[in-house]
Design a protein around this motif. Sequence first.
Motif, short mmCIF file in Angstrom:
data_model
loop_
_atom_site.label_atom_id
_atom_site.label_comp_id
_atom_site.label_asym_id
_atom_site.label_seq_id
_atom_site.Cartn_x
_atom_site.Cartn_y
_atom_site.Cartn_z
N LEU A 72 -14.34 11.02 6.34
CA LEU A 72 -14.63 9.82 5.54
C LEU A 72 -14.21 10.02 4.09
O LEU A 72 -13.66 9.11 3.45
CB LEU A 72 -16.12 9.49 5.63
N ALA A 73 -14.48 11.22 3.55
CA ALA A 73 -14.07 11.50 2.17
C ALA A 73 -12.55 11.50 2.04
O ALA A 73 -11.99 10.94 1.08
CB ALA A 73 -14.63 12.85 1.73
N CYS A 74 -11.86 12.09 3.00
CA CYS A 74 -10.40 12.09 2.97
C CYS A 74 -9.84 10.67 3.09
O CYS A 74 -8.87 10.30 2.42
CB CYS A 74 -9.84 12.95 4.10
N MET A 75 -10.45 9.84 3.94
CA MET A 75 -10.00 8.46 4.09
C MET A 75 -10.16 7.70 2.78
O MET A 75 -9.26 6.94 2.36
CB MET A 75 -10.79 7.77 5.20
N ALA A 76 -11.32 7.88 2.11
CA ALA A 76 -11.56 7.16 0.86
C ALA A 76 -10.56 7.56 -0.22
O ALA A 76 -9.96 6.71 -0.89
CB ALA A 76 -12.99 7.41 0.39
N THR A 77 -10.36 8.86 -0.37
CA THR A 77 -9.43 9.32 -1.41
C THR A 77 -7.98 8.98 -1.07
O THR A 77 -7.19 8.63 -1.96
CB THR A 77 -9.56 10.84 -1.60
N ALA A 78 -7.61 9.06 0.20
CA ALA A 78 -6.24 8.69 0.60
C ALA A 78 -5.99 7.21 0.38
O ALA A 78 -4.92 6.81 -0.11
CB ALA A 78 -6.00 9.07 2.05
N CYS A 79 -6.95 6.37 0.73
CA CYS A 79 -6.81 4.93 0.49
C CYS A 79 -6.71 4.62 -1.01
O CYS A 79 -5.96 3.75 -1.44
CB CYS A 79 -7.98 4.17 1.10
N THR A 84 -3.18 2.96 -5.41
CA THR A 84 -2.46 3.23 -6.66
C THR A 84 -0.96 3.01 -6.48
O THR A 84 -0.30 2.41 -7.34
CB THR A 84 -2.73 4.67 -7.11
N PHE A 85 -0.43 3.47 -5.36
CA PHE A 85 1.00 3.27 -5.09
C PHE A 85 1.34 1.79 -5.01
O PHE A 85 2.32 1.32 -5.60
CB PHE A 85 1.38 3.98 -3.79
N PHE A 86 0.53 1.02 -4.27
CA PHE A 86 0.82 -0.40 -4.11
C PHE A 86 0.75 -1.14 -5.45
O PHE A 86 1.59 -2.01 -5.74
CB PHE A 86 -0.16 -1.03 -3.11
N LEU A 87 -0.25 -0.82 -6.28
CA LEU A 87 -0.37 -1.50 -7.57
C LEU A 87 0.80 -1.15 -8.49
O LEU A 87 1.33 -2.01 -9.19
CB LEU A 87 -1.70 -1.13 -8.23
N GLY A 204 -3.90 -3.92 -1.63
CA GLY A 204 -3.51 -2.52 -1.57
C GLY A 204 -4.47 -1.68 -0.75
O GLY A 204 -4.05 -0.84 0.06
N LEU A 205 -5.76 -1.90 -0.94
CA LEU A 205 -6.75 -1.17 -0.15
C LEU A 205 -6.66 -1.53 1.33
O LEU A 205 -6.83 -0.66 2.19
CB LEU A 205 -8.16 -1.47 -0.69
N PHE A 207 -3.94 -2.59 3.04
CA PHE A 207 -2.75 -1.94 3.60
C PHE A 207 -2.99 -0.45 3.81
O PHE A 207 -2.60 0.12 4.84
CB PHE A 207 -1.56 -2.15 2.67
N ALA A 208 -3.62 0.19 2.84
CA ALA A 208 -3.88 1.62 2.95
C ALA A 208 -4.82 1.92 4.10
O ALA A 208 -4.60 2.87 4.87
CB ALA A 208 -4.46 2.15 1.64
N LEU A 209 -5.87 1.12 4.26
CA LEU A 209 -6.84 1.36 5.33
C LEU A 209 -6.20 1.17 6.70
O LEU A 209 -6.44 1.95 7.63
CB LEU A 209 -8.03 0.42 5.17
N VAL A 210 -5.38 0.14 6.85
CA VAL A 210 -4.71 -0.08 8.13
C VAL A 210 -3.77 1.08 8.47
O VAL A 210 -3.74 1.57 9.61
CB VAL A 210 -3.92 -1.41 8.09
N LEU A 211 -3.02 1.55 7.48
CA LEU A 211 -2.11 2.67 7.72
C LEU A 211 -2.87 3.93 8.11
O LEU A 211 -2.48 4.64 9.06
CB LEU A 211 -1.27 2.92 6.47
#
Length: 302
Positions: A72-79, A84-87, A204-205, A207-211
């Motif tokens: 869960l921590a890795c998912m939050a930080t990765a998202c 940041t990339f999308f913005l 952005g969040l 898209f990141a969560l789906v990926l």
Amino acid sequence: MTRRPALVLAVVATSTAVGMSIVAGWQRGGWITERLVWVAIGVVLVAGAHLLPALCRPTPVPVRCAGTVLWLACMATACYGHATFFLLAQQHAGGLRVASVVAAPILPHRSLTIVMDERANVVSRLATLRSRRCVRDCPLMDGRRATLTAHLDALDAEAAEVRRAQVEADRVVGQRDSAMTDPVTTGLARVTGMTAPQLELLAGLAFALVLECLACLLWWIALGPHELLATVTNDPDASDGVLVDPSDSLATVTEPETEVTKLARDIEAGLARPTVADIRRHLRCSQAKATTLRRQLLQAMP
């Protein structure tokens, strides 16, 4: 048959996520060492978010609980990194769209306030001259009136030019502001009542969560236990050790696989132990069923 496509898609999804983390981490740091550290952190967090569920599947319950928290921590930080990339990508795209907008016109040297102040002074002087009666030097007074009238007309033309330039400048600024935001985001902002930056962050969040979730599921499938076993035949008539099913060498049809035979096969493969607790965990069944299966397994064993 589903493991190989899942593995290919999992590699593609993880490679995409790693690339996004590299770009985001590179733009976060200032020094080259800081950028490299940010990139390494992003890659590790993405790999943990994608692979932890599949790697922790055969481990004991305490390890899986700890792995869930870390996942869960890795998912939050990765998202967060992907957002940041999308913005940043949206900002760069907006900058390119703004660069394509026609430049704003050059405003006159004098502002509208200065022009209107001078015009008011001229109007006052002209009114004073018009209120006087001509006693002597009437041509001189008429000339002064004509001069002030011409000056007043020039000021009116200058004021109109300043207004047109300001309107054009405001129009160009509005085009640049709208070009900074994606057209779809602008339309959604009008429909939902939210601001464009808020919608860009949520998109952005999302898209990141789906990926991340897609990559986790693909690695879960790709690294799952084998369901089918094959043997290598040493038959000299066969070509180069082809993988064949043992039933192909027999003329008889085997009976369907039962839970007991499947459990015995998994125990031989090292996926489970012949205990009630481990059978219950492996098959996710009740304790009574696990006890019955263990008894049948012991009876079937020679």
